[in-house]
Design an enzyme around this catalytic site. Sequence first.
Site, PDB file in Angstrom:
ATOM      1  N   ILE A   1      -7.771  -9.808 -10.935  1.00 48.71           N
ATOM      2  CA  ILE A   1      -8.190  -9.359 -12.270  1.00 48.71           C
ATOM      3  C   ILE A   1      -9.684  -9.033 -12.222  1.00 48.71           C
ATOM      4  O   ILE A   1     -10.489  -9.860 -11.774  1.00 48.71           O
ATOM      5  CB  ILE A   1      -7.952 -10.468 -13.333  1.00 48.71           C
ATOM      6  N   LEU A   2     -10.046  -7.860 -12.678  1.00 47.61           N
ATOM      7  CA  LEU A   2     -11.456  -7.471 -12.666  1.00 47.61           C
ATOM      8  C   LEU A   2     -12.130  -7.877 -13.973  1.00 47.61           C
ATOM      9  O   LEU A   2     -11.506  -7.921 -15.027  1.00 47.61           O
ATOM     10  CB  LEU A   2     -11.573  -5.960 -12.445  1.00 47.61           C
TER      11      LEU A   2
ATOM     12  N   ASN B   1      -5.629   2.933 -12.962  1.00 50.05           N
ATOM     13  CA  ASN B   1      -4.658   1.962 -12.450  1.00 50.05           C
ATOM     14  C   ASN B   1      -3.259   2.548 -12.581  1.00 50.05           C
ATOM     15  O   ASN B   1      -2.988   3.302 -13.512  1.00 50.05           O
ATOM     16  CB  ASN B   1      -4.754   0.671 -13.289  1.00 50.05           C
TER      17      ASN B   1
ATOM     18  N   GLY C   1       0.776  -1.232   0.000  1.00 48.39           N
ATOM     19  CA  GLY C   1       0.000   0.000   0.000  1.00 48.39           C
ATOM     20  C   GLY C   1       0.811   1.287   0.000  1.00 48.39           C
ATOM     21  O   GLY C   1       0.336   2.319   0.472  1.00 48.39           O
ATOM     22  N   THR C   2       2.027   1.263  -0.572  1.00 52.02           N
ATOM     23  CA  THR C   2       2.797   2.514  -0.587  1.00 52.02           C
ATOM     24  C   THR C   2       2.163   3.541  -1.529  1.00 52.02           C
ATOM     25  O   THR C   2       2.259   4.742  -1.278  1.00 52.02           O
ATOM     26  CB  THR C   2       4.276   2.290  -0.975  1.00 52.02           C
ATOM     27  N   ASN C   3       1.536   3.079  -2.596  1.00 57.29           N
ATOM     28  CA  ASN C   3       0.838   4.024  -3.475  1.00 57.29           C
ATOM     29  C   ASN C   3      -0.389   4.614  -2.775  1.00 57.29           C
ATOM     30  O   ASN C   3      -0.692   5.792  -2.942  1.00 57.29           O
ATOM     31  CB  ASN C   3       0.439   3.346  -4.790  1.00 57.29           C
TER      32      ASN C   3
ATOM     33  N   HIS D   1       0.603   1.397 -13.253  1.00 58.57           N
ATOM     34  CA  HIS D   1       1.391   0.261 -13.721  1.00 58.57           C
ATOM     35  C   HIS D   1       2.869   0.653 -13.671  1.00 58.57           C
ATOM     36  O   HIS D   1       3.237   1.738 -14.125  1.00 58.57           O
ATOM     37  CB  HIS D   1       0.997  -0.119 -15.157  1.00 58.57           C
TER      38      HIS D   1
HETATM   39  C1  GAR Z   1       3.275  -1.050  -7.451  1.00 57.43           C
HETATM   40  O1  GAR Z   1       4.561  -1.029  -7.992  1.00 57.43           O
HETATM   41  C2  GAR Z   1       2.241  -1.059  -8.556  1.00 57.43           C
HETATM   42  O2  GAR Z   1       2.593  -0.262  -9.657  1.00 57.43           O
HETATM   43  C3  GAR Z   1       2.208  -2.501  -8.927  1.00 57.43           C
HETATM   44  O3  GAR Z   1       2.295  -3.189  -7.683  1.00 57.43           O
HETATM   45  C4  GAR Z   1       2.997  -2.384  -6.748  1.00 57.43           C
HETATM   46  C5  GAR Z   1       2.150  -2.215  -5.499  1.00 57.43           C
HETATM   47  O4  GAR Z   1       2.854  -1.576  -4.476  1.00 57.43           O
HETATM   48  N1  GAR Z   1       1.036  -2.823  -9.664  1.00 57.43           N
HETATM   49  C6  GAR Z   1       1.027  -3.689 -10.674  1.00 57.43           C
HETATM   50  O5  GAR Z   1       1.995  -4.320 -11.020  1.00 57.43           O
HETATM   51  C7  GAR Z   1      -0.313  -3.843 -11.384  1.00 57.43           C
HETATM   52  N2  GAR Z   1      -0.133  -4.391 -12.698  1.00 57.43           N
HETATM   53  P1  GAR Z   1       2.112  -0.888  -3.245  1.00 57.43           P
HETATM   54  O6  GAR Z   1       1.134  -1.910  -2.657  1.00 57.43           O
HETATM   55  O7  GAR Z   1       3.219  -0.578  -2.275  1.00 57.43           O
HETATM   56  O8  GAR Z   1       1.406   0.344  -3.745  1.00 57.43           O
END
Ligand code: GAR
Length: 208
Positions: A93-94, A108, A12-14, A110
């Site tokens: 996957i949705l 999203n 969950g850093t994003n 990526h």
């Molecule tokens: C992030 O790097 C995000 O871009 C990626 O998973 C990570 C989640 O990190 N998402 C994908 O690869 C989707 N195709 P987070 O939980 O720390 O935000």
Amino acid sequence: MLNIAVLVSGGGTNLQAMLDAKARGEIPNGRFACVVASNPKAYALERAKNAGVETEVLVRKEFSTQDAYDDALLGLLERHNIDLVVLAGFMTILSERVAKAYAYRMINVHPALIPSFCGQGYYGLRVHEAALEYGVKVTGATVHFVNEVADGGAIILQKAVEVQNGDTPEILQKRVMEQAEWEILPKAVSLFCDGKIKIQAGKAVVIE
Ligand code: GAR
């Protein structure tokens, strides 16, 4: 004020970057109404609770059919009056049904410059492994609308990040997050809530 749901699966850093941006006043026209995790152990749930955001857990394999899962997810989003759905490291996957229900209202992040290293099988660390294996010198992150094609929706924002000699997938992942994802995801959310993203001929245009 738009209601935002964030769908998460892991650290969950994003999500944290968006919550921090909100706390700094950088998302004035949006509020985080709920965080939905695909598994009950996702650390992102702690981050949501610490910020006083409601949490929900929906595990795909606890539903016997795709339709039953979709009903639960769509019902939850409707209950919270969600205007914008943000996939932030969401690994379930949705379905096309869900994507269509939130067409141009679901985004999203990526961890690559789409159309490179994207689509089925490219998620998390695998994306950075593939970039290093190919030997690209520049990678980055993309925020895009979600449609029925994996990583195929209109691109909203992208930011490039340099690959350096000696990078491991983990090191590259961290640099892409710090220099790109944590910047462009909150920015895209803010732009959306300000009504500054228009769709023209199937492409997303940012009106600054
Ligand atoms: C992030 O790097 C995000 O871009 C990626 O998973 C990570 C989640 O990190 N998402 C994908 O690869 C989707 N195709 P987070 O939980 O720390 O935000």
